[in-house]
Design a protein around this motif. Structure first.
Motif, mmCIF file in Angstrom:
data_model
loop_
_atom_site.group_PDB
_atom_site.id
_atom_site.type_symbol
_atom_site.label_atom_id
_atom_site.label_comp_id
_atom_site.label_asym_id
_atom_site.label_seq_id
_atom_site.Cartn_x
_atom_site.Cartn_y
_atom_site.Cartn_z
ATOM 1 N N UNK A 12 0.823 -1.210 0.000
ATOM 2 C CA UNK A 12 0.000 0.000 0.000
ATOM 3 C C UNK A 12 0.856 1.260 0.000
ATOM 4 N N UNK A 13 2.096 1.164 -0.507
ATOM 5 C CA UNK A 13 2.997 2.313 -0.571
ATOM 6 C C UNK A 13 3.381 2.651 -2.014
ATOM 7 N N UNK A 14 2.471 2.407 -2.935
ATOM 8 C CA UNK A 14 2.650 2.639 -4.377
ATOM 9 C C UNK A 14 3.703 1.719 -4.991
ATOM 10 N N UNK A 15 4.064 0.649 -4.299
ATOM 11 C CA UNK A 15 4.900 -0.389 -4.893
ATOM 12 C C UNK A 15 3.999 -1.375 -5.622
ATOM 13 N N UNK A 16 4.226 -1.623 -6.925
ATOM 14 C CA UNK A 16 3.327 -2.516 -7.660
ATOM 15 C C UNK A 16 3.325 -3.934 -7.089
ATOM 16 N N UNK A 17 2.151 -4.534 -7.051
ATOM 17 C CA UNK A 17 2.025 -5.943 -6.705
ATOM 18 C C UNK A 17 1.245 -6.637 -7.814
ATOM 19 N N UNK A 18 1.382 -7.955 -7.892
ATOM 20 C CA UNK A 18 0.718 -8.720 -8.948
ATOM 21 C C UNK A 18 -0.714 -9.005 -8.510
ATOM 22 N N UNK A 19 -1.658 -8.364 -9.182
ATOM 23 C CA UNK A 19 -3.069 -8.601 -8.906
ATOM 24 C C UNK A 19 -3.572 -9.831 -9.648
ATOM 25 N N UNK A 20 -3.175 -9.984 -10.907
ATOM 26 C CA UNK A 20 -3.554 -11.141 -11.720
ATOM 27 C C UNK A 20 -2.328 -11.691 -12.431
ATOM 28 N N UNK A 21 -2.223 -13.005 -12.461
ATOM 29 C CA UNK A 21 -1.228 -13.712 -13.272
ATOM 30 C C UNK A 21 -1.833 -15.090 -13.526
ATOM 31 N N UNK A 22 -2.425 -15.267 -14.705
ATOM 32 C CA UNK A 22 -3.274 -16.435 -14.900
ATOM 33 C C UNK A 22 -3.108 -17.030 -16.285
ATOM 34 N N UNK A 23 -3.529 -18.270 -16.376
ATOM 35 C CA UNK A 23 -3.648 -19.012 -17.625
ATOM 36 C C UNK A 23 -5.090 -19.495 -17.727
ATOM 37 N N UNK A 24 -5.781 -19.129 -18.813
ATOM 38 C CA UNK A 24 -7.177 -19.496 -18.997
ATOM 39 C C UNK A 24 -7.314 -20.329 -20.262
ATOM 40 N N UNK A 25 -7.916 -21.515 -20.143
ATOM 41 C CA UNK A 25 -8.078 -22.419 -21.277
ATOM 42 C C UNK A 25 -9.562 -22.630 -21.548
ATOM 43 N N UNK A 26 -9.979 -22.365 -22.798
ATOM 44 C CA UNK A 26 -11.357 -22.622 -23.234
ATOM 45 C C UNK A 26 -11.424 -23.962 -23.946
ATOM 46 N N UNK A 27 -12.566 -24.666 -23.819
ATOM 47 C CA UNK A 27 -12.699 -26.045 -24.312
ATOM 48 C C UNK A 27 -11.576 -26.912 -23.741
ATOM 49 N N UNK A 28 -11.437 -26.829 -22.436
ATOM 50 C CA UNK A 28 -10.322 -27.449 -21.722
ATOM 51 C C UNK A 28 -10.304 -28.964 -21.929
ATOM 52 N N UNK A 29 -9.191 -29.462 -22.482
ATOM 53 C CA UNK A 29 -8.967 -30.890 -22.744
ATOM 54 C C UNK A 29 -10.104 -31.502 -23.568
ATOM 55 N N UNK A 30 -10.700 -30.689 -24.437
ATOM 56 C CA UNK A 30 -11.744 -31.188 -25.320
ATOM 57 C C UNK A 30 -13.140 -31.140 -24.758
ATOM 58 N N UNK A 31 -13.309 -30.617 -23.531
ATOM 59 C CA UNK A 31 -14.623 -30.526 -22.906
ATOM 60 C C UNK A 31 -15.113 -29.071 -22.948
ATOM 61 N N UNK A 32 -16.428 -28.862 -22.956
ATOM 62 C CA UNK A 32 -16.956 -27.485 -22.972
ATOM 63 C C UNK A 32 -16.824 -26.816 -21.604
ATOM 64 N N UNK A 33 -15.595 -26.675 -21.177
ATOM 65 C CA UNK A 33 -15.285 -26.133 -19.853
ATOM 66 C C UNK A 33 -14.221 -25.049 -20.015
ATOM 67 N N UNK A 34 -14.366 -23.978 -19.250
ATOM 68 C CA UNK A 34 -13.342 -22.937 -19.190
ATOM 69 C C UNK A 34 -12.600 -23.078 -17.861
#
Length: 490
Positions: free
Chosen positions: A113-135
């Motif tokens: 909270x002192x204007x030092x950047x922090x990582x809010x998001x760092x993600x991997x998103x897969x659509x049709x995951x492993x051949x299924x209709x799942x995100x």
């Protein structure tokens, strides 16, 4: 270190030889000039706890979207998104605001909270995951369960896995999640075993949500919390489990007032409807579970009886409604709104049961400011700016004899004039449970003048006038908040 690595990482993502991918860049900035008068809700001028400061909230995100991985048996491509968002929060104009009550509890929620950047998001998103209709989403991600009554990351992100998909019946959608996080509001123990300053407890969050579309959308939410570490039991702010007064002074160890591990279950039903000019959003929840006291069972060194376990038995409800209506002799639509929130309070007479509804990560923050009923009081069903920031402060911010909050809101926004909009709101607050005296916490008038441009840029000026009720100050007290806000995002 973050500054040197991030441009190189963005360049690497943009230059990867990937097929059918897009690079999205997002940025947002908000500046607030805020002045609080009499945060202690005190009638003594020297003890009013005034604060004036400027808060900064900046974020920058990069995401590479629709990276084609392979074709599924159904003929649809399995695609992947990779994203990173940095956020920085800070305060200028005051050297000790975030180290003093009540703002320290807000600053503690964020990694920095002192204007030092922090990582809010760092993600991997897969659509049709492993051949299924799942995100499927892996990594640190923004997440809100239902309306946020049970769970909301409030801008910090949560690290874990979410799975989203549809079921073959009635358009039902199912979401499951598992997160590993922290409870930054949990106090620790000093080497001598005395309750000391705040620490961080390990916190596991997991559950699911089921959406059923009808005329509106019905949603069933389930959240489980498993916490490891020292945590206060709500009723112990009044007396410990043996009926003794609680103190944190050396030689007076109230360990039988604290749990060493806890298991909590939150279940809620939410209904959301948007029908022409009418918008409705309501959610009702119950809390169940149990905790193990930090002290040994049966008795402590003072001879007080210590229970073998403490059970949770709380509930809460939040309802909001909004109606848009064209007004005679005026150009444009006016908006009327109503809101009611209630959270159960603890019964001091049940020493081994905690009736106070209190999720670890319910929605309550907006940057370095509170978000709730009332721009000054910032009430949720479980906590608020209650003015008790000394040694008697409770988890809810209310005096020790009160717990649980009932908030009622009525507001109106007349049609805009030259693109400027005025919002007027009135709030009434009461304690859901109190051991003695009045239940009235206070009332508040909020006035906001705002001007937005396509939801990408906006400025606003806010004035909040709070009057403390007998439950907060038997002699009465007045408090104020003034704020100027400017934001932009793209």
């Amino acid at each position: 270190m973050v500054r040197s690595r991030f441009p190189a990482l963005a360049f690497l993502l943009a230059s990867c030889p990937i097929q059918a991918a897009n690079l999205d860049v997002t940025a947002a900035y908000s500046m607030r000039a805020i002045s609080y008068e009499n945060l202690n809700l005190n009638s003594v001028p020297a003890s009013k706890n005034n604060h004036s400061f400027i808060s900064d909230d900046a974020s920058l995100g990069f995401a590479v979207r629709r990276i084609t991985l392979e074709q599924t048996p159904g003929g649809e491509d399995m695609t992947m998104d990779v994203g990173i968002t940095l956020r920085a929060l800070g305060v200028t104009g005051s050297s000790n605001t975030l180290q003093s009550a009540p703002f320290q509890s807000i600053a503690r929620h964020y990694p920095s909270s002192n204007l030092t950047p922090f990582i809010q998001n760092a993600y991997l998103k897969a659509a049709n995951f492993l051949g299924y209709p799942v995100e499927a989403t892996f990594g640190r991600q923004t997440f809100r369960l239902g309306s946020g009554l049970l769970l909301d990351d409030d801008g910090t992100g949560l690290t874990g896995v979410t799975l989203r998909g549809g079921l073959p019946w009635w358009g039902i959608k199912l979401e499951g999640f598992v997160f590993a996080d922290r409870d930054a509001s949990a106090p620790g123990l000093s080497p001598g075993g005395v309750i000391s300053d705040y620490g961080e407890n390990a916190l596991a969050l997991f559950g699911f949500a089921i959406d059923l579309p009808t005329d509106g959308v019905w949603q069933l939410n389930q959240l489980f919390e498993r916490e490891q570490g020292i945590e206060p039991v709500y009723g112990c702010t009044m007396s410990d489990a043996g009926g003794n007064a609680v103190t944190d002074t050396p030689g007076k160890n109230p360990a039988n007032c604290y749990s060493s591990k806890a298991w909590r279950s939150f279940t809620s039903v939410r209904y959301n409807l948007s029908y022409g000019p009418f918008v409705f959003d309501g959610e009702a929840a119950i809390e169940r579970g149990m905790a193990t006291p930090a002290a040994n069972p049966d008795s402590d060194f003072t001879g007080a009886v210590v229970p073998r376990r403490i059970t949770y038995n709380g509930d809460a409800q939040v309802v909001r409604a909004k109606w848009k209506q064209s007004l005679p002799r005026m150009t444009g639509e006016g908006i009327a709104r109503l809101g009611v929130a209630r959270g159960s309070g603890d019964n001091p007479g049940t020493r081994t049961t905690n009736e106070a509804f209190f999720p670890s990560h319910g929605h309550q923050f907006d940057g370095l400011d509170r978000s709730g009923f009332g721009d000054f009081f910032g009430a949720t069903p479980y906590n608020a700016f209650g003015g008790t920031y000394g040694s008697t402060s409770t988890a809810s911010g209310l005096p020790s004899q009160a717990s649980g909050i009932i908030a009622v809101n009525a507001g109106f926004s007349p049609p805009s004039y030259k693109k400027y909009t005025l919002d007027v709101d009135y709030y009434l607050f009461q304690a859901e449970r109190i051991s003695s005296g009045s239940r009235t916490l206070g009332s508040e008038w909020d006035f906001r003048l705002r001007r937005n441009v396509q939801d990408r840029f906006g400025v606003s000026a806010t004035m909040a006038l709070f009057s403390a009720g007998p439950a907060l100050n038997p002699n009465g007290a007045k408090a104020k908040k003034y704020a100027l806000n400017a934001f932009c995002r793209f």
